[in-house]
Scaffold this motif. Structure first.
Motif, PDB file in Angstrom:
ATOM      1  N   VAL A   1      10.531  12.009  -3.843  1.00 40.24           N
ATOM      2  CA  VAL A   1      11.617  12.189  -3.614  1.00 40.24           C
ATOM      3  C   VAL A   1      11.562  11.906  -2.051  1.00 40.24           C
ATOM      4  CG1 VAL A   1      12.150  14.981  -3.147  1.00 40.24           C
ATOM      5  CG2 VAL A   1      10.187  13.644  -5.583  1.00 40.24           C
ATOM      6  N   VAL A   2      12.771  11.960  -1.838  1.00 39.45           N
ATOM      7  CA  VAL A   2      13.551  12.197  -0.396  1.00 39.45           C
ATOM      8  C   VAL A   2      14.126  12.975   0.211  1.00 39.45           C
ATOM      9  CG1 VAL A   2      13.848  10.401   1.294  1.00 39.45           C
ATOM     10  CG2 VAL A   2      13.333   9.278  -0.297  1.00 39.45           C
ATOM     11  N   GLY A   3      13.787  13.518   0.594  1.00 36.42           N
ATOM     12  CA  GLY A   3      14.708  15.090   2.119  1.00 36.42           C
ATOM     13  C   GLY A   3      15.329  14.594   2.828  1.00 36.42           C
ATOM     14  N   GLU A   4      16.517  14.900   3.318  1.00 40.17           N
ATOM     15  CA  GLU A   4      16.874  15.176   4.724  1.00 40.17           C
ATOM     16  C   GLU A   4      18.521  15.901   4.923  1.00 40.17           C
ATOM     17  OE1 GLU A   4      17.209  13.306   8.230  1.00 40.17           O
ATOM     18  OE2 GLU A   4      15.189  12.495   6.294  1.00 40.17           O
ATOM     19  N   ARG A   5      18.304  15.957   6.101  1.00 41.51           N
ATOM     20  CA  ARG A   5      19.934  16.391   6.506  1.00 41.51           C
ATOM     21  C   ARG A   5      20.936  15.315   7.582  1.00 41.51           C
ATOM     22  NH1 ARG A   5      20.392  21.814   6.322  1.00 41.51           N
ATOM     23  NH2 ARG A   5      21.611  22.569   7.660  1.00 41.51           N
ATOM     24  N   VAL A   6      21.516  16.203   5.842  1.00 35.89           N
ATOM     25  CA  VAL A   6      23.206  14.952   5.563  1.00 35.89           C
ATOM     26  C   VAL A   6      23.860  15.927   6.348  1.00 35.89           C
ATOM     27  CG1 VAL A   6      24.508  13.247   5.310  1.00 35.89           C
ATOM     28  CG2 VAL A   6      21.969  13.532   4.343  1.00 35.89           C
ATOM     29  N   GLY A   7      24.846  15.806   7.767  1.00 29.27           N
ATOM     30  CA  GLY A   7      25.625  16.514   8.234  1.00 29.27           C
ATOM     31  C   GLY A   7      25.477  17.954   7.755  1.00 29.27           C
ATOM     32  N   PRO A   8      26.583  18.859   6.558  1.00 30.88           N
ATOM     33  CA  PRO A   8      26.067  20.595   6.676  1.00 30.88           C
ATOM     34  C   PRO A   8      24.745  21.077   6.106  1.00 30.88           C
ATOM     35  CG  PRO A   8      27.653  19.854   5.241  1.00 30.88           C
ATOM     36  CD  PRO A   8      27.983  18.272   6.295  1.00 30.88           C
ATOM     37  N   PHE A   9      24.735  19.674   4.755  1.00 30.22           N
ATOM     38  CA  PHE A   9      23.902  19.706   3.610  1.00 30.22           C
ATOM     39  C   PHE A   9      22.421  19.034   3.711  1.00 30.22           C
ATOM     40  CE2 PHE A   9      27.865  18.191   2.065  1.00 30.22           C
ATOM     41  CZ  PHE A   9      28.351  18.857   1.278  1.00 30.22           C
ATOM     42  N   ARG A  10      21.844  19.728   2.713  1.00 29.11           N
ATOM     43  CA  ARG A  10      19.870  19.616   3.077  1.00 29.11           C
ATOM     44  C   ARG A  10      19.965  18.903   1.622  1.00 29.11           C
ATOM     45  NH1 ARG A  10      15.511  18.241   5.391  1.00 29.11           N
ATOM     46  NH2 ARG A  10      14.004  18.567   4.584  1.00 29.11           N
ATOM     47  N   VAL A  11      19.223  18.039   1.863  1.00 28.90           N
ATOM     48  CA  VAL A  11      19.616  16.851   0.469  1.00 28.90           C
ATOM     49  C   VAL A  11      17.971  16.458  -0.049  1.00 28.90           C
ATOM     50  CG1 VAL A  11      21.907  15.919   0.674  1.00 28.90           C
ATOM     51  CG2 VAL A  11      20.315  14.908   1.015  1.00 28.90           C
ATOM     52  N   ARG A  12      17.911  16.571  -1.317  1.00 33.51           N
ATOM     53  CA  ARG A  12      16.921  16.151  -2.026  1.00 33.51           C
ATOM     54  C   ARG A  12      16.972  15.044  -3.046  1.00 33.51           C
ATOM     55  NH1 ARG A  12      11.133  17.774  -2.330  1.00 33.51           N
ATOM     56  NH2 ARG A  12      10.601  18.276  -4.422  1.00 33.51           N
ATOM     57  N   PHE A  13      16.403  13.872  -3.191  1.00 33.85           N
ATOM     58  CA  PHE A  13      16.489  12.697  -4.172  1.00 33.85           C
ATOM     59  C   PHE A  13      15.920  12.475  -4.827  1.00 33.85           C
ATOM     60  CE2 PHE A  13      20.069  12.965  -1.227  1.00 33.85           C
ATOM     61  CZ  PHE A  13      21.734  11.880  -2.444  1.00 33.85           C
ATOM     62  N   PRO A  14      15.606  12.755  -6.153  1.00 35.21           N
ATOM     63  CA  PRO A  14      14.865  12.592  -6.736  1.00 35.21           C
ATOM     64  C   PRO A  14      14.916  11.079  -7.368  1.00 35.21           C
ATOM     65  CG  PRO A  14      15.040  14.051  -8.177  1.00 35.21           C
ATOM     66  CD  PRO A  14      15.888  13.706  -7.142  1.00 35.21           C
TER      67      PRO A  14
ATOM     68  N   GLY B   1      11.078  11.917   5.900  1.00 32.13           N
ATOM     69  CA  GLY B   1      11.949  12.907   4.193  1.00 32.13           C
ATOM     70  C   GLY B   1      10.890  12.816   3.176  1.00 32.13           C
ATOM     71  N   ALA B   2       9.892  11.599   2.816  1.00 36.77           N
ATOM     72  CA  ALA B   2       9.593  10.772   1.824  1.00 36.77           C
ATOM     73  C   ALA B   2       7.881  12.176   1.333  1.00 36.77           C
ATOM     74  CB  ALA B   2       8.489   9.359   1.430  1.00 36.77           C
ATOM     75  N   THR B   3       8.250  12.013  -0.280  1.00 38.31           N
ATOM     76  CA  THR B   3       7.469  13.375  -0.728  1.00 38.31           C
ATOM     77  C   THR B   3       7.610  12.621  -2.347  1.00 38.31           C
ATOM     78  OG1 THR B   3       8.758  15.155  -1.587  1.00 38.31           O
ATOM     79  CG2 THR B   3       7.668  15.019   0.813  1.00 38.31           C
TER      80      THR B   3
ATOM     81  N   ASP C   1       0.697  -1.268   0.060  1.00 38.14           N
ATOM     82  CA  ASP C   1      -0.027   0.060  -0.279  1.00 38.14           C
ATOM     83  C   ASP C   1       0.910   1.105  -0.326  1.00 38.14           C
ATOM     84  OD1 ASP C   1      -1.574   1.923   0.719  1.00 38.14           O
ATOM     85  OD2 ASP C   1      -2.757   1.222   1.738  1.00 38.14           O
ATOM     86  N   VAL C   2       1.430   1.805  -1.312  1.00 35.81           N
ATOM     87  CA  VAL C   2       2.699   2.487  -1.295  1.00 35.81           C
ATOM     88  C   VAL C   2       1.871   4.288  -0.743  1.00 35.81           C
ATOM     89  CG1 VAL C   2       3.903   4.396  -3.385  1.00 35.81           C
ATOM     90  CG2 VAL C   2       2.745   1.732  -3.419  1.00 35.81           C
ATOM     91  N   PRO C   3       1.173   4.583  -0.969  1.00 37.70           N
ATOM     92  CA  PRO C   3       0.484   6.018   0.373  1.00 37.70           C
ATOM     93  C   PRO C   3       0.600   5.595   1.396  1.00 37.70           C
ATOM     94  CG  PRO C   3      -1.176   5.789  -1.365  1.00 37.70           C
ATOM     95  CD  PRO C   3      -0.536   4.392  -1.387  1.00 37.70           C
TER      96      PRO C   3
END
Length: 154
Positions: free
Chosen positions: A48-61, A32-34, A22-24
């Motif tokens: 799209v998964v976004g998260e803070r990693v060390g000094p970076f704010r990442v957003r991976f499609p 961080g999933a959107t 049930d994906v949703p």
């Protein structure tokens, strides 16, 4: 980097298997999933998964591909994506297995995570800590949801 976790959940294996597909509801447990969507039911998904990693704010499609399925016991999937803003690439191979145990089901997660590019230069300890944290938060959210809500949503 490899991360393995096993947690006991007081829910029947069949209910847990349904929840995994049930994906949703499942996506609501991923930190961080959107923008989660089905590309090809049972085979390919995107998020799209976004998260803070060390000094970076990442957003991976991410593109997610289901590689192998053995209902209701096991599935393997692969995900990968690139964050152009921090020149980072992430690749994840994950295996989820469900085993009937007294009082419910044992959920076992095994993930191999590769982080490349500028993000990968943070150092192994930072990446391991963040990867482990994300897997632990996901597993805890799944357990809390399934035990508290009777398998209705995360």
């Amino acid at each position: 980097m490899k991360v393995e976790r096993e947690i006991g959940i007081r829910a029947p294996r069949e209910a847990m298997w349904e929840f995994l597909w049930d994906v949703p509801r499942l996506a609501a447990c991923i930190p961080g999933a959107t923008d989660v969507r089905t590309v090809e039911d049972g085979k390919r998904y995107a998020a799209v998964v976004g998260e803070r990693v060390g000094p970076f704010r990442v957003r991976f499609p991410l593109e997610i591909e289901v590689l192998d399925v053995e209902p209701p016991a096991r599935l393997r999937a692969r995900a990968g994506g690139r964050d152009a803003n921090v020149d980072g690439l992430v690749k994840v191979d994950i295996e989820v297995s469900l085993t009937v145990v007294e009082g419910g089901t044992a959920l076992r997660l095994r993930a191999e995570i590769a982080v490349l590019g500028k993000l990968g230069t943070l150092g192994h300890s930072v990446i391991v800590r963040k990867g482990t944290e994300i897997v632990d938060r996901f597993a805890g959210a799944v357990r809390a949801h399934l035990e508290a809500t009777g398998v209705t949503g995360c």
